[in-house]
Design a protein around this motif. Structure first.
Motif, PDB file in Angstrom:
ATOM      1  N   GLN A 132       0.865  -1.188  -0.091  1.00 31.68           N
ATOM      2  CA  GLN A 132      -0.153   0.012  -0.054  1.00 31.68           C
ATOM      3  C   GLN A 132       0.826   1.186  -0.268  1.00 31.68           C
ATOM      4  OE1 GLN A 132      -3.649   0.356   0.239  1.00 31.68           O
ATOM      5  NE2 GLN A 132      -2.973   2.557  -0.391  1.00 31.68           N
ATOM      6  N   THR A 133       0.397   2.409  -0.792  1.00 27.21           N
ATOM      7  CA  THR A 133       0.939   3.565  -0.697  1.00 27.21           C
ATOM      8  C   THR A 133       0.297   4.501   0.161  1.00 27.21           C
ATOM      9  OG1 THR A 133       1.876   3.382  -3.294  1.00 27.21           O
ATOM     10  CG2 THR A 133       1.890   5.465  -2.016  1.00 27.21           C
ATOM     11  N   VAL A 134       1.083   5.196   1.030  1.00 32.57           N
ATOM     12  CA  VAL A 134       0.229   6.031   2.053  1.00 32.57           C
ATOM     13  C   VAL A 134       0.902   7.581   2.140  1.00 32.57           C
ATOM     14  CG1 VAL A 134      -0.316   6.254   4.687  1.00 32.57           C
ATOM     15  CG2 VAL A 134       0.427   3.813   3.690  1.00 32.57           C
ATOM     16  N   ARG A 135       0.214   8.434   2.023  1.00 35.80           N
ATOM     17  CA  ARG A 135       0.600   9.884   2.240  1.00 35.80           C
ATOM     18  C   ARG A 135       0.386  10.234   3.663  1.00 35.80           C
ATOM     19  NH1 ARG A 135      -2.155  14.990   0.810  1.00 35.80           N
ATOM     20  NH2 ARG A 135      -0.507  16.668   0.356  1.00 35.80           N
ATOM     21  N   ILE A 136       1.272  10.473   4.196  1.00 34.98           N
ATOM     22  CA  ILE A 136       1.697  10.804   5.780  1.00 34.98           C
ATOM     23  C   ILE A 136       1.796  12.258   5.870  1.00 34.98           C
ATOM     24  CG2 ILE A 136       2.735   9.928   7.807  1.00 34.98           C
ATOM     25  CD1 ILE A 136       3.653   7.287   6.213  1.00 34.98           C
ATOM     26  N   ARG A 137       0.876  12.667   6.891  1.00 29.38           N
ATOM     27  CA  ARG A 137       1.265  14.123   7.468  1.00 29.38           C
ATOM     28  C   ARG A 137       2.342  14.122   8.546  1.00 29.38           C
ATOM     29  NH1 ARG A 137       1.185  19.271   6.157  1.00 29.38           N
ATOM     30  NH2 ARG A 137       0.895  20.595   8.064  1.00 29.38           N
TER      31      ARG A 137
ATOM     32  N   GLU B 126       8.229   7.852  -2.063  1.00 27.40           N
ATOM     33  CA  GLU B 126       7.685   8.360  -3.530  1.00 27.40           C
ATOM     34  C   GLU B 126       7.817   9.863  -3.656  1.00 27.40           C
ATOM     35  OE1 GLU B 126       6.898   5.834  -5.182  1.00 27.40           O
ATOM     36  OE2 GLU B 126       6.335   4.126  -3.900  1.00 27.40           O
ATOM     37  N   ASP B 127       7.494  10.597  -2.565  1.00 30.14           N
ATOM     38  CA  ASP B 127       7.376  11.874  -2.451  1.00 30.14           C
ATOM     39  C   ASP B 127       7.533  12.766  -1.315  1.00 30.14           C
ATOM     40  OD1 ASP B 127       6.889  14.308  -4.065  1.00 30.14           O
ATOM     41  OD2 ASP B 127       4.778  14.333  -3.852  1.00 30.14           O
ATOM     42  N   ILE B 128       8.079  13.937  -1.228  1.00 31.41           N
ATOM     43  CA  ILE B 128       8.199  14.668  -0.197  1.00 31.41           C
ATOM     44  C   ILE B 128       7.583  16.179  -0.595  1.00 31.41           C
ATOM     45  CG2 ILE B 128      10.057  15.703   1.555  1.00 31.41           C
ATOM     46  CD1 ILE B 128      11.608  13.486   1.397  1.00 31.41           C
ATOM     47  N   GLU B 129       6.487  16.674   0.335  1.00 35.69           N
ATOM     48  CA  GLU B 129       6.090  17.857   0.051  1.00 35.69           C
ATOM     49  C   GLU B 129       6.153  18.670   1.311  1.00 35.69           C
ATOM     50  OE1 GLU B 129       2.008  17.044  -1.668  1.00 35.69           O
ATOM     51  OE2 GLU B 129       2.617  15.271  -0.802  1.00 35.69           O
ATOM     52  N   PHE B 130       6.584  20.057   1.380  1.00 33.38           N
ATOM     53  CA  PHE B 130       6.509  20.724   2.567  1.00 33.38           C
ATOM     54  C   PHE B 130       5.474  21.907   2.356  1.00 33.38           C
ATOM     55  CE2 PHE B 130      11.246  19.846   1.481  1.00 33.38           C
ATOM     56  CZ  PHE B 130      11.440  18.954   2.717  1.00 33.38           C
TER      57      PHE B 130
ATOM     58  N   GLY C 264       6.837   4.210  11.329  1.00 35.70           N
ATOM     59  CA  GLY C 264       6.321   5.699  11.675  1.00 35.70           C
ATOM     60  C   GLY C 264       7.451   6.675  11.082  1.00 35.70           C
ATOM     61  N   LEU C 265       7.257   7.829  10.925  1.00 37.57           N
ATOM     62  CA  LEU C 265       8.091   8.835  10.315  1.00 37.57           C
ATOM     63  C   LEU C 265       7.690  10.049  10.541  1.00 37.57           C
ATOM     64  CD1 LEU C 265       6.788  10.442   7.642  1.00 37.57           C
ATOM     65  CD2 LEU C 265       7.464   8.451   6.469  1.00 37.57           C
ATOM     66  N   GLY C 266       8.847  11.198  10.606  1.00 38.96           N
ATOM     67  CA  GLY C 266       8.422  12.706  10.971  1.00 38.96           C
ATOM     68  C   GLY C 266       9.952  13.284  10.821  1.00 38.96           C
ATOM     69  N   ASP C 267       9.743  14.802  11.259  1.00 43.40           N
ATOM     70  CA  ASP C 267      11.085  15.151  11.154  1.00 43.40           C
ATOM     71  C   ASP C 267      11.702  15.596   9.983  1.00 43.40           C
ATOM     72  OD1 ASP C 267      13.706  16.464  12.376  1.00 43.40           O
ATOM     73  OD2 ASP C 267      14.558  14.474  12.298  1.00 43.40           O
ATOM     74  N   MET C 268      10.830  16.003   9.064  1.00 39.37           N
ATOM     75  CA  MET C 268      11.510  16.350   7.534  1.00 39.37           C
ATOM     76  C   MET C 268      12.001  17.656   7.741  1.00 39.37           C
ATOM     77  SD  MET C 268       8.706  14.696   5.234  1.00 39.37           S
ATOM     78  CE  MET C 268       7.576  16.313   4.969  1.00 39.37           C
ATOM     79  N   HIS C 269      13.286  17.712   6.701  1.00 39.29           N
ATOM     80  CA  HIS C 269      13.963  18.686   6.415  1.00 39.29           C
ATOM     81  C   HIS C 269      14.039  19.097   5.002  1.00 39.29           C
ATOM     82  CE1 HIS C 269      16.932  16.752   9.997  1.00 39.29           C
ATOM     83  NE2 HIS C 269      15.727  17.240  10.410  1.00 39.29           N
TER      84      HIS C 269
ATOM     85  N   TRP D 274       4.375  16.395   4.050  1.00 37.82           N
ATOM     86  CA  TRP D 274       3.556  15.272   3.745  1.00 37.82           C
ATOM     87  C   TRP D 274       4.871  14.470   3.021  1.00 37.82           C
ATOM     88  CZ3 TRP D 274      -1.448  14.007   4.292  1.00 37.82           C
ATOM     89  CH2 TRP D 274      -2.522  14.973   4.846  1.00 37.82           C
ATOM     90  N   ALA D 275       4.921  13.293   3.488  1.00 39.02           N
ATOM     91  CA  ALA D 275       5.640  12.052   3.005  1.00 39.02           C
ATOM     92  C   ALA D 275       4.767  10.952   2.401  1.00 39.02           C
ATOM     93  CB  ALA D 275       6.568  11.638   4.104  1.00 39.02           C
ATOM     94  N   THR D 276       5.155  10.595   1.112  1.00 35.17           N
ATOM     95  CA  THR D 276       4.528   9.429   0.656  1.00 35.17           C
ATOM     96  C   THR D 276       5.378   8.540   0.301  1.00 35.17           C
ATOM     97  OG1 THR D 276       3.017  10.966  -0.511  1.00 35.17           O
ATOM     98  CG2 THR D 276       3.092   8.797  -1.388  1.00 35.17           C
ATOM     99  N   VAL D 277       4.909   7.272   0.903  1.00 33.84           N
ATOM    100  CA  VAL D 277       5.993   5.925   0.837  1.00 33.84           C
ATOM    101  C   VAL D 277       5.077   4.631   0.809  1.00 33.84           C
ATOM    102  CG1 VAL D 277       7.280   6.830   2.537  1.00 33.84           C
ATOM    103  CG2 VAL D 277       5.294   5.719   3.381  1.00 33.84           C
ATOM    104  N   THR D 278       5.514   3.759  -0.046  1.00 37.69           N
ATOM    105  CA  THR D 278       4.966   2.393  -0.230  1.00 37.69           C
ATOM    106  C   THR D 278       5.692   1.478   0.750  1.00 37.69           C
ATOM    107  OG1 THR D 278       4.435   3.123  -2.460  1.00 37.69           O
ATOM    108  CG2 THR D 278       4.553   0.678  -1.962  1.00 37.69           C
TER     109      THR D 278
END
Ligand code: CA
Ligand code: ZN
Length: 300
Positions: free
Chosen positions: A27-32, A79-83, A178-183, A201-205
């Motif tokens: 599954q692909t998940v877009r995570i806030r 898959e993607d990183i959005e700020f 889990g994930l967080g702490d984006m730069h 947002w980070a999108t991961v599969t």
């Protein structure tokens, strides 16, 4: 695609976490994600000595991945990183490499515009988006989200970016990711103790690999394949990463170990991730064309 908001966060990775979301493998998940300050700095006027220090380094999750089993691995394709559009940097007394010479906290608040971090009117820095905290439940006792280890966590690795794939050793069924702490921007070493800390947002599969046994996280991108290792010192982390890579090549190819070691000395690069967290992190990166030429078997 499934979305996961940031109303459920963890401050430590542990084996007894209650899942915020359960997904099938693949599954692909877009995570806030909140920033490492728990989104407590919202403008240049906010000061670090006024924030709640129990609410720093949040990671969104955990996500239970069906089919992930203890003793196997979890594959995480970024898959993607959005700020959102802003970032905050900090340093302080006894923080980072230079903290012995500093008095109190300093912060710098920046806007993100057109793929650049606007430091001031004279300086725009191209973004190198990355995810600082990313991992799964550890074996043994809980590890706070500020500390990296073999479960991942606060590795602060500039190579953990869009297009990279990570493989984590799974300690409990479901992995509890889990994930967080984006730069938005960070240099290798993260010398001040922060990157350009940015919510987004980070999108991961997420894919379960029950047949792959690992000890430390593996990273793969278009050019390279590597091990990420954390330890008390950079020396110990580098030593650990190199040992792990030799073991991995021995396990997944027929190359004799001394030959593998000589080859790694020619083409492998020891690179610093961060030198400011409670454990230090190093990546050891090897070009994929070399591994392919020596029959390295990695069918994942
Ligand atoms: Ca971090
Ligand atoms: Zn950070």
């Amino acid at each position: 695609m499934v979305e996961l908001g940031d109303d459920r966060v963890i401050y430590a990775f542990s084996s007894d976490m209650d899942p915020a979301l359960t997904i099938p493998s693949g599954q692909t998940v877009r995570i806030r994600t909140k920033d490492c300050f728990g989104n407590q700095l919202s403008g240049p006027e906010d000061e670090l000595d006024e924030i709640d220090w129990d609410a720093i380094n949040p990671a969104t999750g955990p996500i239970f991945v069906e089919g992930a089993t203890a003793g196997g691995a979890l594959k995480v394709a970024i898959e993607d990183i959005e700020f959102d559009g802003h970032a905050a940097c900090c340093t302080g007394k006894d923080e980072g490499v230079y903290g012995d010479k500093l008095n109190g906290w300093s912060t710098h608040f920046c806007q993100i515009e057109d793929e650049a971090l606007v430091w001031n009117d004279a300086l725009r820095i191209p973004l190198n988006p990355m995810i600082g905290v990313i991992g799964v439940a550890p074996t043994g006792k809980a590890v706070n989200c500020g500390t990296p280890g073999s479960h991942g966590g606060n590795m602060d690795n500039t190579a953990i970016t869009t297009g990279a794939t990570l493989y984590f050793p799974v300690a409990v069924d479901g992995a509890l990711f889990g994930l967080g702490d984006m730069h938005a921007v960070m240099g290798d070493g993260e010398v001040s103790v922060s990157g350009a800390e940015a919510p987004g947002w980070a999108t991961v599969t997420l894919t379960a690999l029950p047949e792959l046994a690992l000890i430390d996280p593996v990273i793969e991108n278009a050019e390279s394949f590597g091990i990420i290792a954390s330890a008390d010192s950079l020396d110990a982390a580098a030593d650990r990463a190199v040992h792990r890579m030799v073991e991995l090549i021995a396990e997944h190819s027929s190359m004799p170990v001394p030959e593998a070691v000589m080859l790694l000395s020619l083409v492998g690069d020891v690179q610093v991730c961060q030198m400011v967290d409670p454990q230090k992190t190093v990546r050891f990166m090897v070009p994929k064309y070399v591994l392919e030429a020596v029959g390295f078997d990695w069918p994942y």
